[in-house]
Design a protein around this motif. Sequence first.
Motif, mmCIF file in Angstrom:
data_model
loop_
_atom_site.group_PDB
_atom_site.id
_atom_site.type_symbol
_atom_site.label_atom_id
_atom_site.label_comp_id
_atom_site.label_asym_id
_atom_site.label_seq_id
_atom_site.Cartn_x
_atom_site.Cartn_y
_atom_site.Cartn_z
ATOM 1 N N GLY A 1 -3.151 15.036 19.422
ATOM 2 C CA GLY A 1 -3.318 16.404 19.880
ATOM 3 C C GLY A 1 -2.183 17.330 19.495
ATOM 4 O O GLY A 1 -2.252 18.533 19.751
ATOM 5 N N ALA A 2 -1.123 16.777 18.879
ATOM 6 C CA ALA A 2 -0.002 17.613 18.468
ATOM 7 C C ALA A 2 -0.323 18.308 17.149
ATOM 8 O O ALA A 2 -1.044 17.768 16.299
ATOM 9 N N ALA A 3 0.223 19.493 16.965
ATOM 10 C CA ALA A 3 0.022 20.225 15.712
ATOM 11 C C ALA A 3 0.823 19.559 14.605
ATOM 12 O O ALA A 3 1.923 19.054 14.836
ATOM 13 N N ALA A 4 0.279 19.536 13.389
ATOM 14 C CA ALA A 4 0.968 18.889 12.278
ATOM 15 C C ALA A 4 0.527 19.507 10.960
ATOM 16 O O ALA A 4 -0.587 20.033 10.843
ATOM 17 N N ALA A 5 1.409 19.428 9.969
ATOM 18 C CA ALA A 5 1.072 19.900 8.632
ATOM 19 C C ALA A 5 0.171 18.876 7.946
ATOM 20 O O ALA A 5 -0.165 17.838 8.517
ATOM 21 N N GLU A 6 -0.219 19.151 6.699
ATOM 22 C CA GLU A 6 -1.090 18.240 5.976
ATOM 23 C C GLU A 6 -0.433 16.877 5.823
ATOM 24 O O GLU A 6 0.774 16.767 5.572
ATOM 25 N N LEU A 7 -1.230 15.829 5.974
ATOM 26 C CA LEU A 7 -0.720 14.461 5.966
ATOM 27 C C LEU A 7 -0.010 14.133 4.658
ATOM 28 O O LEU A 7 1.064 13.527 4.669
ATOM 29 N N GLN A 8 -0.586 14.519 3.529
ATOM 30 C CA GLN A 8 0.011 14.188 2.244
ATOM 31 C C GLN A 8 1.396 14.800 2.098
ATOM 32 O O GLN A 8 2.319 14.143 1.618
ATOM 33 N N HIS A 9 1.567 16.029 2.535
ATOM 34 C CA HIS A 9 2.873 16.683 2.438
ATOM 35 C C HIS A 9 3.900 15.986 3.330
ATOM 36 O O HIS A 9 5.057 15.793 2.938
ATOM 37 N N ARG A 10 3.483 15.612 4.522
ATOM 38 C CA ARG A 10 4.400 14.907 5.423
ATOM 39 C C ARG A 10 4.777 13.538 4.866
ATOM 40 O O ARG A 10 5.933 13.115 4.964
ATOM 41 N N GLN A 11 3.803 12.844 4.281
ATOM 42 C CA GLN A 11 4.094 11.525 3.716
ATOM 43 C C GLN A 11 5.083 11.622 2.569
ATOM 44 O O GLN A 11 6.009 10.808 2.470
ATOM 45 N N LEU A 12 4.895 12.611 1.692
ATOM 46 C CA LEU A 12 5.805 12.776 0.553
ATOM 47 C C LEU A 12 7.220 13.086 1.029
ATOM 48 O O LEU A 12 8.200 12.536 0.509
ATOM 49 N N TRP A 13 7.336 13.989 2.017
ATOM 50 C CA TRP A 13 8.663 14.321 2.524
ATOM 51 C C TRP A 13 9.294 13.108 3.202
ATOM 52 O O TRP A 13 10.494 12.852 3.034
ATOM 53 N N TRP A 14 8.503 12.356 3.934
ATOM 54 C CA TRP A 14 9.029 11.159 4.612
ATOM 55 C C TRP A 14 9.530 10.146 3.593
ATOM 56 O O TRP A 14 10.633 9.598 3.752
ATOM 57 N N LEU A 15 8.749 9.882 2.560
ATOM 58 C CA LEU A 15 9.151 8.911 1.540
ATOM 59 C C LEU A 15 10.426 9.355 0.825
ATOM 60 O O LEU A 15 11.333 8.546 0.580
ATOM 61 N N MET A 16 10.482 10.647 0.475
ATOM 62 C CA MET A 16 11.678 11.157 -0.179
ATOM 63 C C MET A 16 12.906 11.010 0.715
ATOM 64 O O MET A 16 13.964 10.554 0.275
ATOM 65 N N THR A 17 12.756 11.368 1.981
ATOM 66 C CA THR A 17 13.883 11.310 2.908
ATOM 67 C C THR A 17 14.354 9.881 3.103
ATOM 68 O O THR A 17 15.565 9.600 3.082
ATOM 69 N N ALA A 18 13.415 8.949 3.297
ATOM 70 C CA ALA A 18 13.781 7.546 3.515
ATOM 71 C C ALA A 18 14.479 6.969 2.286
ATOM 72 O O ALA A 18 15.518 6.306 2.400
ATOM 73 N N ALA A 19 13.933 7.228 1.098
ATOM 74 C CA ALA A 19 14.512 6.672 -0.124
ATOM 75 C C ALA A 19 15.892 7.261 -0.401
ATOM 76 O O ALA A 19 16.852 6.530 -0.719
ATOM 77 N N VAL A 20 16.009 8.576 -0.272
ATOM 78 C CA VAL A 20 17.298 9.227 -0.535
ATOM 79 C C VAL A 20 18.345 8.779 0.484
ATOM 80 O O VAL A 20 19.503 8.493 0.127
ATOM 81 N N THR A 21 17.972 8.682 1.757
ATOM 82 C CA THR A 21 18.922 8.269 2.786
ATOM 83 C C THR A 21 19.371 6.835 2.579
ATOM 84 O O THR A 21 20.555 6.515 2.714
ATOM 85 N N ALA A 22 18.425 5.945 2.254
ATOM 86 C CA ALA A 22 18.781 4.545 2.021
ATOM 87 C C ALA A 22 19.758 4.422 0.845
ATOM 88 O O ALA A 22 20.775 3.717 0.930
ATOM 89 N N GLY A 23 19.460 5.107 -0.260
ATOM 90 C CA GLY A 23 20.354 5.053 -1.414
ATOM 91 C C GLY A 23 21.714 5.653 -1.121
ATOM 92 O O GLY A 23 22.757 5.113 -1.535
ATOM 93 N N ALA A 24 21.728 6.769 -0.395
ATOM 94 C CA ALA A 24 23.004 7.424 -0.081
ATOM 95 C C ALA A 24 23.859 6.554 0.840
ATOM 96 O O ALA A 24 25.086 6.468 0.660
ATOM 97 N N LEU A 25 23.244 5.909 1.820
ATOM 98 C CA LEU A 25 24.002 5.020 2.701
ATOM 99 C C LEU A 25 24.587 3.841 1.930
ATOM 100 O O LEU A 25 25.733 3.437 2.165
ATOM 101 N N PHE A 26 23.813 3.299 1.009
ATOM 102 C CA PHE A 26 24.303 2.170 0.214
ATOM 103 C C PHE A 26 25.511 2.581 -0.615
ATOM 104 O O PHE A 26 26.526 1.874 -0.660
#
Length: 251
Positions: A146-171
């Motif tokens: 019931g919560a408002a949300a943007a398009e699923l594909q856009h959220r998935q792409l941003w999530w994947l980018m954030t997770a990958a970039v954060t993991a690499g940066a932490l390493f």
Amino acid sequence: MVTRVLTVSLLAGLLAGLLISALQHVTTTPLILKAETYEAALRAQPAPTLAAFNDEARIHLAHNNPAAGAEHTGEHEWKPQDGFQRTAFTSLVTIGTAIGFAALLLAGMIAANERIDERRALAWAVCGFLAFGLAPAMGLAPELPGAAAAELQHRQLWWLMTAAVTAGALFVFLRVEASWARALAVLALLLPHLIGAPHPAAPESKVPAEIAAHFAALSLAIQAALWLATGFAVGVLWPWATRRSAATAAA
């Protein structure tokens, strides 16, 4: 080696997943059920209101609220029934997620030539939570039905980018001593948040803010517990599996 990785991943994921499933049952699941009562209000709207939606909105409604949208799209989505069936499916998904976390931890530690024990596996699990849990949640908080949300594909792409970039940066930040590399790692950590996560143009939600905030906090705590429980199990089981393999080879 492959057999050992699979064995430890399955056992660690099973143990951690069962533990966290029990926590979910008494923490986040009640909030989801409560939020669904607010979401159900949309299904109960009279026909004239539903008729005001255009075709795209009706399809979106059908995907998120099968009972409300079925009459317009002719489609019916299956979902587990409340009670044992729903709890069982939720537990299976949690166990599967924990198995994936365990395999990811083992793959990263083996690739980095890291010794696998309880302390190091827990440290990697903390970084895993930061990369795949906390950092993405800073832009896209866990959401209730019931919560408002943007398009699923856009959220998935941003999530994947954030997770990958954060993991690499932490390493890079933790394993490379060069100051310039660490500075670049810090900039990389900030990059996804400077770009910004996708959000709906009209952030309206049928779920009260207090419930949504409570769910977001609990979800992050549960995910942190899942990472830590999985990391601890990996750190305990890997040396055991190594000794067992050595004993079998010696015999």
